[in-house]
Design a protein around this motif. Structure first.
Motif, PDB file in Angstrom:
ATOM      1  N   ALA A   1     -28.476  18.146   3.400  1.00 54.19           N
ATOM      2  CA  ALA A   1     -28.128  16.965   4.198  1.00 54.19           C
ATOM      3  C   ALA A   1     -26.645  16.622   4.099  1.00 54.19           C
ATOM      4  O   ALA A   1     -26.049  16.113   5.055  1.00 54.19           O
ATOM      5  N   ALA A   2     -26.044  16.922   2.937  1.00 54.72           N
ATOM      6  CA  ALA A   2     -24.641  16.561   2.713  1.00 54.72           C
ATOM      7  C   ALA A   2     -23.657  17.602   3.227  1.00 54.72           C
ATOM      8  O   ALA A   2     -22.467  17.287   3.414  1.00 54.72           O
ATOM      9  N   LEU A   3     -24.102  18.824   3.461  1.00 56.40           N
ATOM     10  CA  LEU A   3     -23.168  19.895   3.826  1.00 56.40           C
ATOM     11  C   LEU A   3     -22.313  19.600   5.056  1.00 56.40           C
ATOM     12  O   LEU A   3     -21.106  19.901   5.048  1.00 56.40           O
ATOM     13  N   PRO A   4     -22.857  19.021   6.135  1.00 58.03           N
ATOM     14  CA  PRO A   4     -21.977  18.755   7.278  1.00 58.03           C
ATOM     15  C   PRO A   4     -20.793  17.851   6.921  1.00 58.03           C
ATOM     16  O   PRO A   4     -19.671  18.078   7.397  1.00 58.03           O
ATOM     17  N   LEU A   5     -21.023  16.846   6.083  1.00 57.92           N
ATOM     18  CA  LEU A   5     -19.922  15.975   5.654  1.00 57.92           C
ATOM     19  C   LEU A   5     -18.973  16.718   4.713  1.00 57.92           C
ATOM     20  O   LEU A   5     -17.745  16.596   4.832  1.00 57.92           O
ATOM     21  N   LEU A   6     -19.518  17.457   3.779  1.00 57.79           N
ATOM     22  CA  LEU A   6     -18.672  18.187   2.838  1.00 57.79           C
ATOM     23  C   LEU A   6     -17.775  19.193   3.553  1.00 57.79           C
ATOM     24  O   LEU A   6     -16.621  19.401   3.148  1.00 57.79           O
ATOM     25  N   ARG A   7     -18.286  19.794   4.607  1.00 57.69           N
ATOM     26  CA  ARG A   7     -17.489  20.793   5.331  1.00 57.69           C
ATOM     27  C   ARG A   7     -16.289  20.172   6.041  1.00 57.69           C
ATOM     28  O   ARG A   7     -15.344  20.888   6.393  1.00 57.69           O
ATOM     29  N   ARG A   8     -16.295  18.868   6.252  1.00 58.90           N
ATOM     30  CA  ARG A   8     -15.149  18.190   6.859  1.00 58.90           C
ATOM     31  C   ARG A   8     -14.086  17.821   5.836  1.00 58.90           C
ATOM     32  O   ARG A   8     -12.980  17.404   6.202  1.00 58.90           O
ATOM     33  N   SER A   9     -14.414  17.943   4.559  1.00 51.66           N
ATOM     34  CA  SER A   9     -13.489  17.562   3.496  1.00 51.66           C
ATOM     35  C   SER A   9     -12.442  18.641   3.266  1.00 51.66           C
ATOM     36  O   SER A   9     -12.721  19.837   3.395  1.00 51.66           O
ATOM     37  N   ALA A  10     -11.238  18.221   2.885  1.00 45.16           N
ATOM     38  CA  ALA A  10     -10.198  19.182   2.527  1.00 45.16           C
ATOM     39  C   ALA A  10     -10.430  19.771   1.147  1.00 45.16           C
ATOM     40  O   ALA A  10      -9.867  20.822   0.817  1.00 45.16           O
ATOM     41  N   ASN A  11     -11.254  19.117   0.331  1.00 43.83           N
ATOM     42  CA  ASN A  11     -11.512  19.603  -1.025  1.00 43.83           C
ATOM     43  C   ASN A  11     -12.956  19.300  -1.419  1.00 43.83           C
ATOM     44  O   ASN A  11     -13.234  18.441  -2.254  1.00 43.83           O
ATOM     45  N   PRO A  12     -13.915  20.021  -0.818  1.00 46.50           N
ATOM     46  CA  PRO A  12     -15.321  19.732  -1.082  1.00 46.50           C
ATOM     47  C   PRO A  12     -15.787  20.265  -2.435  1.00 46.50           C
ATOM     48  O   PRO A  12     -15.483  21.403  -2.811  1.00 46.50           O
ATOM     49  N   VAL A  13     -16.534  19.424  -3.144  1.00 54.68           N
ATOM     50  CA  VAL A  13     -16.991  19.754  -4.493  1.00 54.68           C
ATOM     51  C   VAL A  13     -18.463  19.367  -4.634  1.00 54.68           C
ATOM     52  O   VAL A  13     -18.870  18.289  -4.190  1.00 54.68           O
ATOM     53  N   ILE A  14     -19.236  20.235  -5.267  1.00 59.19           N
ATOM     54  CA  ILE A  14     -20.619  19.924  -5.624  1.00 59.19           C
ATOM     55  C   ILE A  14     -20.785  20.154  -7.117  1.00 59.19           C
ATOM     56  O   ILE A  14     -20.383  21.200  -7.640  1.00 59.19           O
ATOM     57  N   VAL A  15     -21.351  19.163  -7.798  1.00 56.57           N
ATOM     58  CA  VAL A  15     -21.680  19.304  -9.211  1.00 56.57           C
ATOM     59  C   VAL A  15     -23.178  19.082  -9.373  1.00 56.57           C
ATOM     60  O   VAL A  15     -23.694  18.034  -8.987  1.00 56.57           O
ATOM     61  N   ASN A  16     -23.846  20.071  -9.903  1.00 56.36           N
ATOM     62  CA  ASN A  16     -25.274  19.961 -10.184  1.00 56.36           C
ATOM     63  C   ASN A  16     -25.463  19.743 -11.686  1.00 56.36           C
ATOM     64  O   ASN A  16     -25.056  20.583 -12.495  1.00 56.36           O
ATOM     65  N   VAL A  17     -26.052  18.620 -12.036  1.00 54.01           N
ATOM     66  CA  VAL A  17     -26.255  18.330 -13.454  1.00 54.01           C
ATOM     67  C   VAL A  17     -27.462  19.121 -13.940  1.00 54.01           C
ATOM     68  O   VAL A  17     -28.598  18.864 -13.538  1.00 54.01           O
ATOM     69  N   ALA A  18     -27.192  20.097 -14.780  1.00 54.67           N
ATOM     70  CA  ALA A  18     -28.236  20.967 -15.323  1.00 54.67           C
ATOM     71  C   ALA A  18     -28.486  20.564 -16.773  1.00 54.67           C
ATOM     72  O   ALA A  18     -28.505  19.379 -17.107  1.00 54.67           O
ATOM     73  N   SER A  19     -28.675  21.529 -17.652  1.00 54.17           N
ATOM     74  CA  SER A  19     -28.916  21.242 -19.063  1.00 54.17           C
ATOM     75  C   SER A  19     -28.863  22.532 -19.849  1.00 54.17           C
ATOM     76  O   SER A  19     -29.267  23.594 -19.351  1.00 54.17           O
ATOM     77  N   GLY A  20     -28.385  22.429 -21.087  1.00 50.90           N
ATOM     78  CA  GLY A  20     -28.456  23.581 -21.971  1.00 50.90           C
ATOM     79  C   GLY A  20     -29.883  23.994 -22.253  1.00 50.90           C
ATOM     80  O   GLY A  20     -30.143  25.130 -22.672  1.00 50.90           O
ATOM     81  N   ALA A  21     -30.836  23.075 -21.991  1.00 54.46           N
ATOM     82  CA  ALA A  21     -32.248  23.419 -22.158  1.00 54.46           C
ATOM     83  C   ALA A  21     -32.707  24.456 -21.145  1.00 54.46           C
ATOM     84  O   ALA A  21     -33.776  25.049 -21.292  1.00 54.46           O
ATOM     85  N   GLY A  22     -31.907  24.682 -20.119  1.00 53.96           N
ATOM     86  CA  GLY A  22     -32.206  25.723 -19.149  1.00 53.96           C
ATOM     87  C   GLY A  22     -31.458  27.023 -19.411  1.00 53.96           C
ATOM     88  O   GLY A  22     -31.476  27.935 -18.579  1.00 53.96           O
ATOM     89  N   TRP A  23     -30.801  27.105 -20.568  1.00 54.65           N
ATOM     90  CA  TRP A  23     -29.985  28.268 -20.905  1.00 54.65           C
ATOM     91  C   TRP A  23     -30.712  29.089 -21.967  1.00 54.65           C
ATOM     92  O   TRP A  23     -30.821  28.658 -23.117  1.00 54.65           O
ATOM     93  N   PRO A  24     -31.256  30.257 -21.628  1.00 49.54           N
ATOM     94  CA  PRO A  24     -32.084  31.008 -22.580  1.00 49.54           C
ATOM     95  C   PRO A  24     -31.410  31.268 -23.923  1.00 49.54           C
ATOM     96  O   PRO A  24     -32.072  31.258 -24.966  1.00 49.54           O
ATOM     97  N   ARG A  25     -30.099  31.484 -23.921  1.00 48.86           N
ATOM     98  CA  ARG A  25     -29.408  31.756 -25.187  1.00 48.86           C
ATOM     99  C   ARG A  25     -29.553  30.589 -26.160  1.00 48.86           C
ATOM    100  O   ARG A  25     -29.717  30.778 -27.367  1.00 48.86           O
TER     101      ARG A  25
END
Length: 226
Positions: free
Chosen positions: A110-134
């Motif tokens: 839903a956000a991609l059309p707006l992000l594509r108009r930005s001069a500096n589009p950024v996406i941050v997905n909050v994950a977790s070390g609990a999803g890191w097998p190591r």
């Protein structure tokens, strides 16, 4: 002016991310399921929008209230019940995946059309070390004792989503953050980090310019190597 949308921004990591990005000069839209719980975000100067990431109509209505967008922080997430392995059902898994994984796709699309108009589009997905097998294999890691099935699997998926979005969106900076073991409602406030420490990686990644990394997984110390 940089405009940012943060999901799940009524408390904890989402609220602290809003505070810090407002302090950095961003106009922040604080998404939350119940705007009546948004007084803390409003007090910071955030613009509160009703946003249930599991509901398509709610996501579309929220995005329609954002006139422009430079940074999307997919922060909303649930842990799900802590169950013995014999008690975990497909429905338990589905509930967590819908919020933590499917919703990232829903909001991002839903956000991609707006992000594509930005001069500096950024996406941050909050994950977790609990999803890191190591980390899950390392007895010295905070994540090692965490025996949950649903939450770690969902966050592993978020990390993979991030890599694949970054490959498909080369003009954007798309990264995942690991808050670490932080004192929030989700951890029963048992974490050894403050919410400020827990948002260090997310804020750093949200402030990237177009020369910054993409497709990476970072904690507050920097890139987490594969």
């Amino acid at each position: 002016m940089t405009t940012t949308l943060i999901t799940g921004a009524n408390k904890g990591l989402g609220l602290e991310t809003a505070r810090r990005l407002i302090e950095a000069g961003h106009t922040v839209y604080a998404g939350m399921r119940d705007p009546d719980n948004g007084d803390a975000a409003r007090a910071l100067g955030a613009r509160v929008v009703a946003l249930d990431v599991t509901d398509q109509a709610s996501v579309e209505a929220a995005i329609a209230q954002v006139p422009e967008l430079d940074v999307l922080v997919n922060n909303a997430g649930v842990q799900g019940p802590l169950l013995d392995v014999d008690d975990v059902t497909a429905d338990d898994m589905d509930t967590v995946l819908q919020t933590n994984v499917v919703a990232v796709v829903r909001v991002t699309k839903a956000a991609l059309p707006l992000l594509r108009r930005s001069a500096n589009p950024v996406i941050v997905n909050v994950a977790s070390g609990a999803g890191w097998p190591r980390y899950l294999h390392d007895p010295d890691a905070d994540e090692f004792p965490f025996a949950s099935i649903q939450y770690p699997a969902s966050k592993a998926a978020v990390i993979t989503l991030t890599v694949q979005y970054a490959k498909n969106l080369p003009g954007m900076r798309v990264n995942a953050s690991d808050p670490g073991y932080t004192a929030t409602d989700m951890t029963g406030h048992t974490g050894h980090q403050t919410v400020t420490e827990g948002t260090d990686a997310t804020v750093t990644l949200a402030l990237l310019d177009q020369h910054g990394p993409t497709g990476e997984f970072h904690d507050r110390r920097g890139r987490i190597d594969y």
